[in-house]
Scaffold this motif. Structure first.
Motif, PDB file in Angstrom:
ATOM      1  N   LEU A 188      -6.990  -6.770   1.503  1.00  0.00           N
ATOM      2  CA  LEU A 188      -8.481  -6.612   1.900  1.00  0.00           C
ATOM      3  C   LEU A 188      -9.318  -5.996   1.221  1.00  0.00           C
ATOM      4  O   LEU A 188      -9.098  -4.705   0.872  1.00  0.00           O
ATOM      5  CB  LEU A 188      -8.734  -6.173   3.404  1.00  0.00           C
ATOM      6  N   PRO A 189     -10.098  -6.521   0.104  1.00  0.00           N
ATOM      7  CA  PRO A 189     -10.693  -5.689  -1.150  1.00  0.00           C
ATOM      8  C   PRO A 189     -11.381  -4.603  -0.848  1.00  0.00           C
ATOM      9  O   PRO A 189     -11.193  -3.647  -1.488  1.00  0.00           O
ATOM     10  CB  PRO A 189     -11.566  -6.914  -1.563  1.00  0.00           C
ATOM     11  N   ILE A 190     -12.171  -4.628   0.290  1.00  0.00           N
ATOM     12  CA  ILE A 190     -13.010  -3.409   0.538  1.00  0.00           C
ATOM     13  C   ILE A 190     -12.370  -2.250   0.781  1.00  0.00           C
ATOM     14  O   ILE A 190     -12.330  -0.755   0.626  1.00  0.00           O
ATOM     15  CB  ILE A 190     -14.256  -3.511   1.535  1.00  0.00           C
ATOM     16  N   ILE A 191     -11.123  -2.472   1.710  1.00  0.00           N
ATOM     17  CA  ILE A 191     -10.189  -1.366   2.208  1.00  0.00           C
ATOM     18  C   ILE A 191      -9.402  -0.815   0.881  1.00  0.00           C
ATOM     19  O   ILE A 191      -9.259   0.388   0.746  1.00  0.00           O
ATOM     20  CB  ILE A 191      -8.982  -2.030   3.260  1.00  0.00           C
ATOM     21  N   ASP A 192      -8.780  -1.762   0.182  1.00  0.00           N
ATOM     22  CA  ASP A 192      -7.931  -1.489  -0.952  1.00  0.00           C
ATOM     23  C   ASP A 192      -8.792  -0.705  -2.159  1.00  0.00           C
ATOM     24  O   ASP A 192      -8.510   0.272  -2.989  1.00  0.00           O
ATOM     25  CB  ASP A 192      -7.339  -2.533  -1.739  1.00  0.00           C
ATOM     26  N   ALA A 193     -10.103  -1.229  -2.391  1.00  0.00           N
ATOM     27  CA  ALA A 193     -10.923  -0.384  -3.245  1.00  0.00           C
ATOM     28  C   ALA A 193     -11.384   1.043  -2.751  1.00  0.00           C
ATOM     29  O   ALA A 193     -11.274   2.066  -3.665  1.00  0.00           O
ATOM     30  CB  ALA A 193     -12.278  -1.211  -3.615  1.00  0.00           C
ATOM     31  N   ALA A 194     -11.442   1.308  -1.397  1.00  0.00           N
ATOM     32  CA  ALA A 194     -11.792   2.685  -1.051  1.00  0.00           C
ATOM     33  C   ALA A 194     -10.652   3.217  -1.181  1.00  0.00           C
ATOM     34  O   ALA A 194     -10.663   4.579  -1.512  1.00  0.00           O
ATOM     35  CB  ALA A 194     -12.015   2.371   0.331  1.00  0.00           C
ATOM     36  N   MET A 195      -9.351   2.790  -0.862  1.00  0.00           N
ATOM     37  CA  MET A 195      -8.254   3.602  -0.745  1.00  0.00           C
ATOM     38  C   MET A 195      -7.859   4.303  -2.468  1.00  0.00           C
ATOM     39  O   MET A 195      -7.441   5.153  -2.533  1.00  0.00           O
ATOM     40  CB  MET A 195      -6.994   2.999  -0.516  1.00  0.00           C
ATOM     41  N   ARG A 196      -8.168   3.065  -3.221  1.00  0.00           N
ATOM     42  CA  ARG A 196      -8.070   3.520  -4.729  1.00  0.00           C
ATOM     43  C   ARG A 196      -8.880   4.672  -5.118  1.00  0.00           C
ATOM     44  O   ARG A 196      -8.799   5.646  -6.009  1.00  0.00           O
ATOM     45  CB  ARG A 196      -8.174   2.232  -5.630  1.00  0.00           C
ATOM     46  N   GLN A 197     -10.144   4.627  -4.625  1.00  0.00           N
ATOM     47  CA  GLN A 197     -10.956   5.525  -4.668  1.00  0.00           C
ATOM     48  C   GLN A 197     -10.550   6.930  -4.441  1.00  0.00           C
ATOM     49  O   GLN A 197     -10.780   7.818  -5.160  1.00  0.00           O
ATOM     50  CB  GLN A 197     -12.522   5.413  -4.066  1.00  0.00           C
ATOM     51  N   LEU A 198     -10.065   6.936  -3.327  1.00  0.00           N
ATOM     52  CA  LEU A 198      -9.520   8.127  -2.813  1.00  0.00           C
ATOM     53  C   LEU A 198      -8.604   8.773  -3.519  1.00  0.00           C
ATOM     54  O   LEU A 198      -8.417  10.047  -4.008  1.00  0.00           O
ATOM     55  CB  LEU A 198      -9.045   7.994  -1.340  1.00  0.00           C
TER      56      LEU A 198
END
Length: 481
Positions: free
Chosen positions: A327-337
């Motif tokens: 799920l892109p928004i979840i994965d993008a957020a986790m990569r940001q973290l």
């Protein structure tokens, strides 16, 4: 001789204990390195590095005032009373000064230190500093701690109208002492230093914190309400790490916001009002920590939610932690973290709801993972946020209110700018497809990007069923958007 014991208050200006201690006579500062305690509290390596870098700046500022900074080590807080007693004995210290910290372990540590020092004839003084109001002074009519933010905020507003917390002056230079400052370590065993890229995002020092505050208050605060939910926009203050380490104080933040809004916090500039409310949310969660100590013990604020049948799903948990959920928004957020030590606040709620509702994994797993990676990790705010999202906390989202990662993504990252920044493998998708590559079609979806690990509709039903089956469910009220 007097001693200031520095903790999460790494600044010269508006530092209550430092100002009070400096009035008493010759002053020495001490900072304690407590690696085992930091590990026990899941402090992130990037956060420990940030503390040390800020401490180096503070050591120079104190040195310019002839206040030596000593560094001592105590593996855990249990050893702190003995370490401080010994130091006070060596230096002939008459009084020790600290700014209050909150949480059950912090309170016990300070009580043990006060007892040990008083046995040696050394007085121990603690001051309200990281909050506007003393915990226990903002209460309901029946004398209990508030559990609903809007009611808490109302009382805070009344109190702020009658007396704004004042800023305190920085100490003046003192006579030079025959005590040399210790070198601040650049690293601590067991805490891997972060990348130079991450460090560059979070420059250390009080000057940087004040510069960020001034820039935000001057140029961005008016747009805060409208832009803070869009992760691709620079709509937030980027001050959370500095607040968590005490490099800037909430009072300095409040005064800067009031200055841009003609002294108002309930009317006028909606951006300033919204940001002041965020400072009050921070206050609220610290009061909760004191009023309801169980949240310091990894317990749900709402006891009935301890019975939620959380799933033991290590593979799903690992996919969430490693940004492989599909799920892109979840994965993008986790990569940001993982990459920056920080995550946009709207996305903290989205990824927390996904873990606790769609994956039905215990909020404590998420809370711990966040603490181990956040440069702004703060027990009260992190616990409060996780329990809000998982419907186990005070004033939490009702259990049936579950953010859909897809609609959140389409609403707050409409063109996929944030997603494509963190997931370049999706750069070729158009702005509709980028939110849900699974829908693009093809047997294997998008090359180099995993299929979604969960069916959002079915998993939502599963979460609703798990919460509905609780023995004595209360529908939670309120919402922290």
């Amino acid at each position: 001789m007097h001693l200031i014991w520095l903790r999460t208050d790494l600044r010269l200006h508006d530092n209550t204990a430092l100002a009070a201690a400096s009035q008493r006579g010759p002053l020495v500062a001490v900072y304690l390195i407590t690696p085992e305690q930091w590990r026990a509290h899941d402090d992130a390596p990037c956060k420990v590095d940030f503390w040390l870098r800020n401490l180096q700046h503070l050591s120079q500022s104190l040195g310019a005032l002839n206040i030596p900074l000593l560094i001592r080590t105590a593996a855990t807080w249990d050893q702190v009373p003995a370490v401080l007693s010994q130091l006070c004995g060596e230096l002939g210290v008459a009084s020790v000064h600290v700014n209050e910290e909150y949480g059950i372990h912090e309170s016990r540590r300070d009580a043990a230190v006060a007892k040990a020092l008083e046995a040696d004839g050394v007085t121990f003084h603690s001051y309200l500093d990281q909050l506007f109001f003393q915990p226990g002074s903002v209460l309901t009519k029946s004398g209990t701690y508030f559990q609903v933010f809007s009611q808490f905020r109302k009382v805070c507003y009344t109190r702020l109208h009658s007396a704004l917390p004042r800023l305190v002056n920085a100490p003046k230079a003192q006579q030079k002492l025959a005590i040399e400052s210790d070198a601040v370590p650049t690293a601590v065993d067991g805490f891997e230093p972060p990348s130079e890229r991450l460090r560059a995002l979070w420059p250390a020092g009080e000057d940087e914190a004040r510069r960020r505050l001034e820039t935000f208050a001057d140029a961005q605060i008016s747009y805060y309400k409208d832009e803070r939910d869009f992760p691709a926009k620079p709509g937030t203050s980027q001050l959370s790490a500095y607040l968590a380490a005490g490099v800037i104080s909430p009072r300095q933040c409040l005064h800067a916001a009031l200055q841009t809004n003609q002294g108002e916090f309930e009317s006028g500039d909606i951006g300033a009002i919204t940001w002041i409310n965020e400072l009050l949310w921070r206050e609220f969660y610290k009061h909760i920590l004191v009023g309801y100590p169980r949240v310091s013990r990894h317990r749900a604020f709402r006891p009935e939610t301890e019975a939620v049948a959380w799933r033991d799903a290590p593979e799903d948990l690992a996919a969430w932690q490693q940004a492989r959920t599909g799920l892109p928004i979840i994965d993008a957020a986790m990569r940001q973290l993982l990459d920056t030590g920080w995550m946009h606040n709207r996305l903290r709620m989205v990824v927390a709801m996904f873990l606790t509702k769609n994956l039905l994994i215990d909020w404590r797993e998420g809370e711990r993972f966040f603490m181990r990676h956040l440069i702004d990790g703060d027990l009260a705010a992190n616990n409060g946020g996780w329990q809000w999202s998982s419907s186990t906390g005070t004033d939490s989202a009702p259990y049936f209110r579950i953010f859909s990662p897809l609609s959140q993504s389409e609403k707050f990252d409409r063109d996929g700018v944030f997603i494509k920044h963190w997931l370049p493998e999706l750069a070729g998708l158009n702005k509709k497809e980028v939110h849900n590559p699974d829908a693009v079609g093809g047997l294997f979806g998008v090359a180099d990007y995993p299929r979604a690990i969960v069916d959002l509709k079915k998993s939502r039903e599963r979460a609703l069923a798990a919460f509905r089956s609780l023995p004595s469910r209360e529908a939670a009220g309120g919402a922290h958007e």
